[in-house]
Write an enzyme that holds these catalytic residues in place. Structure first.
Site, mmCIF file in Angstrom:
data_model
loop_
_atom_site.group_PDB
_atom_site.id
_atom_site.type_symbol
_atom_site.label_atom_id
_atom_site.label_comp_id
_atom_site.label_asym_id
_atom_site.label_seq_id
_atom_site.Cartn_x
_atom_site.Cartn_y
_atom_site.Cartn_z
ATOM 1 N N PHE A 7 0.809 -1.222 0.000
ATOM 2 C CA PHE A 7 0.000 0.000 0.000
ATOM 3 C C PHE A 7 0.838 1.266 0.000
ATOM 4 O O PHE A 7 0.339 2.355 -0.195
ATOM 5 C CB PHE A 7 -0.979 0.019 1.183
ATOM 6 C CG PHE A 7 -0.324 -0.233 2.517
ATOM 7 C CD1 PHE A 7 0.255 0.795 3.212
ATOM 8 C CD2 PHE A 7 -0.286 -1.506 3.062
ATOM 9 C CE1 PHE A 7 0.867 0.568 4.436
ATOM 10 C CE2 PHE A 7 0.319 -1.744 4.282
ATOM 11 C CZ PHE A 7 0.909 -0.706 4.964
ATOM 12 N N ARG A 8 2.189 1.096 0.200
ATOM 13 C CA ARG A 8 3.028 2.287 0.196
ATOM 14 C C ARG A 8 3.557 2.616 -1.193
ATOM 15 O O ARG A 8 4.171 3.639 -1.405
ATOM 16 C CB ARG A 8 4.217 2.091 1.137
ATOM 17 C CG ARG A 8 3.825 1.839 2.568
ATOM 18 C CD ARG A 8 4.930 1.132 3.290
ATOM 19 N NE ARG A 8 5.325 -0.080 2.583
ATOM 20 C CZ ARG A 8 6.286 -0.889 2.968
ATOM 21 N NH1 ARG A 8 6.985 -0.625 4.026
ATOM 22 N NH2 ARG A 8 6.567 -1.974 2.280
ATOM 23 N N ASN B 46 16.367 -8.726 1.452
ATOM 24 C CA ASN B 46 15.360 -7.797 0.943
ATOM 25 C C ASN B 46 15.729 -7.375 -0.466
ATOM 26 O O ASN B 46 16.907 -7.279 -0.794
ATOM 27 C CB ASN B 46 15.266 -6.547 1.827
ATOM 28 C CG ASN B 46 14.061 -5.680 1.488
ATOM 29 O OD1 ASN B 46 12.922 -6.163 1.526
ATOM 30 N ND2 ASN B 46 14.280 -4.430 1.130
ATOM 31 N N ILE C 2 -0.110 -7.359 8.121
ATOM 32 C CA ILE C 2 -1.455 -7.440 8.684
ATOM 33 C C ILE C 2 -2.312 -8.442 7.908
ATOM 34 O O ILE C 2 -3.518 -8.509 8.100
ATOM 35 C CB ILE C 2 -2.144 -6.057 8.678
ATOM 36 C CG1 ILE C 2 -2.203 -5.480 7.250
ATOM 37 C CG2 ILE C 2 -1.422 -5.088 9.615
ATOM 38 C CD1 ILE C 2 -3.015 -4.193 7.132
ATOM 39 N N HIS D 111 1.561 -5.110 13.974
ATOM 40 C CA HIS D 111 0.649 -4.099 13.447
ATOM 41 C C HIS D 111 -0.785 -4.618 13.339
ATOM 42 O O HIS D 111 -1.616 -4.040 12.639
ATOM 43 C CB HIS D 111 1.163 -3.581 12.098
ATOM 44 C CG HIS D 111 2.462 -2.836 12.232
ATOM 45 N ND1 HIS D 111 3.299 -2.576 11.157
ATOM 46 C CD2 HIS D 111 3.084 -2.301 13.316
ATOM 47 C CE1 HIS D 111 4.370 -1.915 11.594
ATOM 48 N NE2 HIS D 111 4.265 -1.741 12.888
ATOM 49 N N GLN E 160 5.435 -7.378 10.661
ATOM 50 C CA GLN E 160 4.787 -6.085 10.476
ATOM 51 C C GLN E 160 3.529 -6.253 9.619
ATOM 52 O O GLN E 160 2.772 -5.298 9.449
ATOM 53 C CB GLN E 160 5.732 -5.125 9.743
ATOM 54 C CG GLN E 160 7.050 -4.866 10.439
ATOM 55 C CD GLN E 160 7.983 -4.056 9.539
ATOM 56 O OE1 GLN E 160 8.642 -4.594 8.649
ATOM 57 N NE2 GLN E 160 8.032 -2.765 9.760
ATOM 58 N N CYS F 295 -20.587 -3.211 18.267
ATOM 59 C CA CYS F 295 -20.588 -4.402 19.133
ATOM 60 C C CYS F 295 -21.868 -4.462 19.960
ATOM 61 O O CYS F 295 -22.527 -3.438 20.183
ATOM 62 C CB CYS F 295 -19.369 -4.347 20.052
ATOM 63 S SG CYS F 295 -19.185 -5.749 21.162
HETATM 64 ZN ZN LIG Z 1 -17.684 -4.808 22.703
#
Ligand SMILES: [Zn+2]
Length: 259
Positions: free
Chosen positions: A42-43, A226, A110, A128, A108, A161
């Protein structure tokens, strides 16, 4: 030994030696390991933040309009996350665990792909957060995302909720602190590792990027793999640097090291 060459001969041999001689490996992962699973970075130049303004946590808690914007953004990416599958790098980390060489994975990411690949929950710290759950911001109850996204899609009303709290995907938002217990657990792992390997991270987001560094500061070997530069290249703690796509380097090295 610091290497930035395309030729992996001696560097690969060193990586194999590290993997073979270690029994408590701390693997630290970033976005670069999930691009092979179709998770967008997303970057990047086509990333979502070129089109959208991120919703900060305080605004999410304060404003219904901000909650709608956040849920709309998360809905846009949901199908991609739901349908993503772990790739050879996630699988290789599971193989390390089966070979009793893995201390922990600190990620990191998600996308939830480490858990989906089979990494034990007790060995996984998602610094994250994760898109795999929805979390109540008041009572912290977690639930499955699909019904909430379906509800939002139909009503455009952010789900709430039973306790009255606001529901939010269980990722750390902009302006939201990392969970103290996650940091603590990651630091504990860093204090016990006998090898640290950073995969697919530019090591530029803190405090996450402190985790591999704090392990390496104890004098254990520190490997960075990397594609492209990282912010810890050249640090004296880094004992081996392999430049290239993690998926091209790491899975085959693990297979060879534990064979
Ligand atoms: Zn709740």
């Amino acid at each position: 030994m610091i290497a930035h060459k395309k030729e992996f001969g001696p560097e690969r041999a060193q990586l194999l030696q590290y993997l073979r001689s270690s029994a408590k490996i701390l693997v630290f992962t970033g976005a670069g390991i999930s691009t092979g699973s179709g998770i967008p970075d997303f970057r990047g130049p086509d990333g979502v933040w070129k089109r959208r303004q991120p919703v900060y946590y305080d605004d999410f808690m304060r404003s219904e309009a901000a909650r709608i914007e956040h849920w709309d953004y998360k809905l846009e990416g949901w199908a991609g996350f739901r349908d993503a599958r772990p790739n050879a790098t996630h699988a290789a980390i599971v193989q390390l665990e089966k070979a009793r060489k893995l201390l922990a994975v600190v990620t990191q990411n998600i996308d939830g792909l480490h858990a989906r690949a089979g990494t034990s929950i007790g060995k996984l710290v998602e610094l994250h957060g994760t898109n795999s759950f929805i979390e109540c911001q008041t009572c912290r109850t977690r639930s499955s995302p699909e019904p909430h996204f379906e509800s939002f899609r139909q009503t455009r009303r952010p789900p709430v909720c039973k306790c009255g709290g606001f529901l939010k995907p269980a990722t750390i938002s902009f302006g939201q602190n990392l969970r103290a217990e996650d940091i603590k657990q990651a630091e504990e792992f860093a204090s016990k590792a006998d090898l640290v390997v950073a995969l697919g991270s530019t090591l530029s987001v803190y405090p996450a990027a402190n985790i591999p560094l704090s392990a390496a500061a104890r004098g254990v070997p520190y490997v960075i793999i990397n594609r492209g530069p990282t912010e810890q290249d050249g640090f004296r703690e880094v004992t081996l640097r392999l430049e290239g796509d993690v998926g091209d380097i790491f899975p085959s090295a693990v297979a060879q090291a534990i064979a």
